[in-house]
Design an enzyme around this catalytic site. Sequence first.
Site, mmCIF file in Angstrom:
data_model
loop_
_atom_site.group_PDB
_atom_site.id
_atom_site.type_symbol
_atom_site.label_atom_id
_atom_site.label_comp_id
_atom_site.label_asym_id
_atom_site.label_seq_id
_atom_site.Cartn_x
_atom_site.Cartn_y
_atom_site.Cartn_z
ATOM 1 N N TRP A 160 1.176 -0.904 -0.341
ATOM 2 C CA TRP A 160 0.173 -0.103 -0.338
ATOM 3 C C TRP A 160 1.121 1.620 -0.178
ATOM 4 O O TRP A 160 0.602 2.848 -0.328
ATOM 5 C CB TRP A 160 -1.030 -0.564 1.573
ATOM 6 C CG TRP A 160 -1.543 -1.523 0.993
ATOM 7 C CD1 TRP A 160 -2.521 -2.387 2.235
ATOM 8 C CD2 TRP A 160 -2.821 -1.602 -0.077
ATOM 9 N NE1 TRP A 160 -2.984 -3.122 1.109
ATOM 10 C CE2 TRP A 160 -2.981 -3.070 0.928
ATOM 11 C CE3 TRP A 160 -2.709 -1.180 -1.202
ATOM 12 C CZ2 TRP A 160 -4.142 -3.308 -1.248
ATOM 13 C CZ3 TRP A 160 -3.943 -2.032 -2.030
ATOM 14 C CH2 TRP A 160 -4.535 -2.753 -2.038
ATOM 15 N N ASP A 207 -0.987 6.819 6.794
ATOM 16 C CA ASP A 207 -1.897 6.011 6.613
ATOM 17 C C ASP A 207 -2.688 5.234 7.032
ATOM 18 O O ASP A 207 -1.771 4.024 7.986
ATOM 19 C CB ASP A 207 -2.041 5.417 4.894
ATOM 20 C CG ASP A 207 -2.732 4.343 4.543
ATOM 21 O OD1 ASP A 207 -4.308 4.114 5.496
ATOM 22 O OD2 ASP A 207 -2.750 3.466 3.700
ATOM 23 N N LYS A 232 -11.993 -1.318 8.498
ATOM 24 C CA LYS A 232 -11.524 -1.992 9.304
ATOM 25 C C LYS A 232 -11.663 -2.212 10.736
ATOM 26 O O LYS A 232 -13.195 -2.131 11.122
ATOM 27 C CB LYS A 232 -9.859 -1.844 9.386
ATOM 28 C CG LYS A 232 -9.633 -2.924 8.080
ATOM 29 C CD LYS A 232 -8.737 -1.846 7.176
ATOM 30 C CE LYS A 232 -7.999 -2.819 5.902
ATOM 31 N NZ LYS A 232 -8.157 -3.417 4.918
#
Lengths: 361, 361
Positions: free
Chosen positions: A102, A172, A196
């Site tokens: 990511w 992030d 999440k």
Amino acid sequence: MGRVHNFNAGPAALPREVLEQAQAELLDFRGSGISLLESSHRAPEYAAVHEETLTALRALIGGTEEHEILFMGGGARSQFALVAWNLLRAGEHGDYLVTGNWSQTAVAEASKLGEARVLWSGEAGGFTHIPTPDEYTVAPTATYLHYTSNNTIRGTQYPEPPASSAVPLVCDMSSDILSRPVHCDRHALIYAGAQKNLGPAGVTLILIRKSLLEQLRDDLPGIFSYRSIAAKSSLLNTPPVFAIYLVGLTARHWLDRGGLAPLAAANARKATALYAALDESDGFYRCPVEPSSRSSMNVVFRIHDESLEPTFLEESRAAGFIGLKGHRSVGGLRASLYNAVSEESATALVEILAAFRQRHG
Amino acid sequence: MGRVHNFNAGPAALPREVLEQAQAELLDFRGSGISLLESSHRAPEYAAVHEETLTALRALIGGTEEHEILFMGGGARSQFALVAWNLLRAGEHGDYLVTGNWSQTAVAEASKLGEARVLWSGEAGGFTHIPTPDEYTVAPTATYLHYTSNNTIRGTQYPEPPASSAVPLVCDMSSDILSRPVHCDRHALIYAGAQKNLGPAGVTLILIRKSLLEQLRDDLPGIFSYRSIAAKSSLLNTPPVFAIYLVGLTARHWLDRGGLAPLAAANARKATALYAALDESDGFYRCPVEPSSRSSMNVVFRIHDESLEPTFLEESRAAGFIGLKGHRSVGGLRASLYNAVSEESATALVEILAAFRQRHG
């Protein structure tokens, strides 16, 4: 099937009580005669939800006085681009700590809109290590330092926010926000896709320091500008009403149970038990991640004989455990231990790991 | 309060049966043991939902063989910018028919990323008129012609897609998609925020001609690129799972009831009855929109004595009618008659309009 043990990497388990409340309120939202799914985002019912969500998040995260909280659509991946677009002017650059897939994508998306420099990358080491402060030096000329606090695919996590000297820190935090203290004061900007620990897929949370907000570019489309979103309290356009509502219910749920400190303790217990089961399996199971870089949210592991992994997935699925397959880009196995995964589920996983090893070891 | 008459302009009424199904499936999605809100977007349960939604939309819209169907987050307002970004190369321009506030915003957002030319504007006339083909000439050099098929704030609607010669036609169909035949074949690109006729807020539908897709720019961030979203079947990142599910349930609901033709007929009956009640009120009520430009989705109107409008809102609210306030930018009154607003609700509105006039006329 009855309620299963949900180890999905995201979208992931939500608290049962939150889902029950959403179900109970679905047809007639708090006496309004309509569903919240049909409510105008300008109606008093939604205005209350919006405020309640912000209030619960501020109370749960703590220390957010210097930050605006924004909601946007498009997922964290949009933020990979929007961070660079909002922050970088001509000739400026952002520095990136690359600790997994990511982070790499964050660099790639940002590079379309500005200069994104890779300050440190763990790629050569297979992304099994989180850098310590002595492994990189942030350029004082950098407009920001970007990092990914937890890496879902590789199962690594920063034990604490990286050192960035005076350079604004951008994170992030999609996959570990609310799993432990957030350290809002150390970050200029935090973003997180909801799916999440925050709520369902469909909304992204942004925490941005007010003083940074004032310095941002203002030549981009309003819908992509943190400044214009903030100026309208995240109501510049129709927000993802239902997702924000669920984020609010989830934040309130954890707040009512003592907040982030007990959550962090429970998350540590779950992860410790699972890593111990792997490390003490005499090599039957193997976690590729360096101990000091291991994630409390995503435990990635292999079976010594990898050909047994499909069997493990099949047998665990039949026993009511889902989401244990590793990310398709790396294979193997993975158990995600987000906030709503109970200690009972983690214990049950440790038990089936032991039982599987007994049968196949 | 019992179920009310929901005339919200968006987010707006959804079919009761859809909400009931969503409620019934909320805790244990089709025997999976988890909520769809907790399901991985890579799990078979969601894969089936994704496909079912696409299948239902294709069947309902019809004639979509030459088009890709995409789902994106961020709302239609993101598309104002993304259309220009994806389609316009250096030196190119898009032409815009400006029929209201959302067209104006589309021009403003697009102008940050390319040249957006106002080909025709109804602003001087107070946006009460939809242009006929003889009122504008599309430049053959234009990369596209953009229009807003229905204007929620002003209560106007194109009776049919505008003439665009050989120039690709782009439509913001957010507020009337699925209310009548879509004429997919006449459009290169259609986009629509879901929160009127499609489903809840939080997802945007894009129909894009496959031949156009191949010609788009590829130098923008993947998350904003129609090409890269299409290449991954709208699963480049985590999509707004629950909103897409509800779009699918809603499309299936209308498909099971005969599709767009009976919907269009019902919508015409609702609008005809309401406009008649206004036009035949001896001037007590007044619709400012030219008869040939009137919307079947959003009926805007005033009371001759505007000081009675707050009283009407109060009394109608007490009688179980919500969402009748005009947009805050123009004031007055508005009844939105989207697909899920029943003919019974429209009839009930006509009745309270008559009763209010009797009391106050």
